[in-house]
Design a protein around this motif. Structure first.
Motif, PDB file in Angstrom:
ATOM      1  N   HIS A 101       0.839  -1.199   0.000  1.00 43.50           N
ATOM      2  CA  HIS A 101       0.000   0.000   0.000  1.00 43.50           C
ATOM      3  C   HIS A 101       0.874   1.249   0.000  1.00 43.50           C
ATOM      4  O   HIS A 101       2.086   1.162   0.212  1.00 43.50           O
ATOM      5  N   ASP A 103       0.899   4.975   2.070  1.00 45.25           N
ATOM      6  CA  ASP A 103       0.256   5.501   3.281  1.00 45.25           C
ATOM      7  C   ASP A 103      -0.809   6.559   2.959  1.00 45.25           C
ATOM      8  O   ASP A 103      -1.771   6.716   3.700  1.00 45.25           O
ATOM      9  N   ARG A 176       6.344   9.240  11.437  1.00 45.55           N
ATOM     10  CA  ARG A 176       6.215  10.146  10.304  1.00 45.55           C
ATOM     11  C   ARG A 176       6.430  11.576  10.773  1.00 45.55           C
ATOM     12  O   ARG A 176       6.122  11.920  11.911  1.00 45.55           O
TER      13      ARG A 176
HETATM   14 FE   LIG Z   1       2.669   1.904   5.382  1.00 45.30          FE
END
Ligand SMILES: [Fe+2]
Length: 206
Positions: A101, A103, A176
């Motif tokens: 995937h 994010d 992040r």
């Molecule tokens: Fe991820």
């Protein structure tokens, strides 16, 4: 993606987690699990221990210092960061393999920058595989030793885990960062924890 190194003795991340779980060697944590199945390998007793650590645990105090001293200098503007890093245990012989995937497909800002910090040897099928350019799907492993970390574009590059056939569990944390100029208030929430992407909730200011 770029790999950096830092002084493990300044932060003691692995040592602090070893103490928290009562293990000498994080790479063999799979040996101590009583139950091991597709439902529990992403919510083991070790996940519970990590997530029950208080905000004032030395690990998190050192994490904030790490962000300030190692991560902030990599940007040319102020940043905000994920206040609680995500712990990952990629067990030897894991059964729960996450779908590949980006994010940003999970409510994350496309401007976020990801940091991957392994606390054990991260290699081959026990680490995260990521494409080199958006849409290329030429996945390669983010290989690193304890004391190294990656800065990479998980918001926009497809990535995921494979079944870990290395014989070694990978323990890591990741988080992040968002350049402050890219921060906008929105009603979006993280999919896994349901936490709003706001300063004081998902994010924290330095
Ligand atoms: Fe991820």
């Amino acid at each position: 993606m770029n790999k950096f190194s830092y002084d493990i003795y300044s932060y003691g991340f692995a040592l602090l987690l070893k103490r928290a779980v009562g293990s000498e060697d994080l790479s063999v944590l799979h040996e101590e699990l009583e139950t091991f199945n597709v439902d529990t390998d992403q919510s083991s007793k070790y996940h519970k221990i990590f997530y029950s650590l208080s905000e004032n645990h030395q690990f998190f105090l050192n994490f904030k210092r790490f962000v300030k001293d190692e991560i902030r200098p990599l940007f040319d503007e102020d940043i905000i960061f994920q206040r609680k890093p995500t712990f990952r245990l990629h067990f030897k012989g894991n059964l729960a393999v996450g779908a590949f995937h980006r994010d940003r497909d999970y409510n994350h800002s496309m401007h976020e920058v990801n940091f991957f910090v392994p606390l054990t040897e991260a290699f081959d099928s026990n680490t995260v595989w990521v494409e080199s350019e958006e849409g290329k799907e030429d996945f390669s492993p983010m290989e690193a030793s304890y004391g190294e970390f990656y800065m990479w574009d998980g918001a926009n590059l497809s990535h995921g885990n494979k079944k870990n056939t290395t014989g070694s569990t990978r323990v890591s944390f990741d988080f992040r960062v968002l350049p402050k100029s890219k921060y906008t208030t929105s009603d979006k929430k993280s999919v896994t924890q349901g936490v709003p992407f706001e300063i004081g909730k998902y994010y924290e200011e330095l």
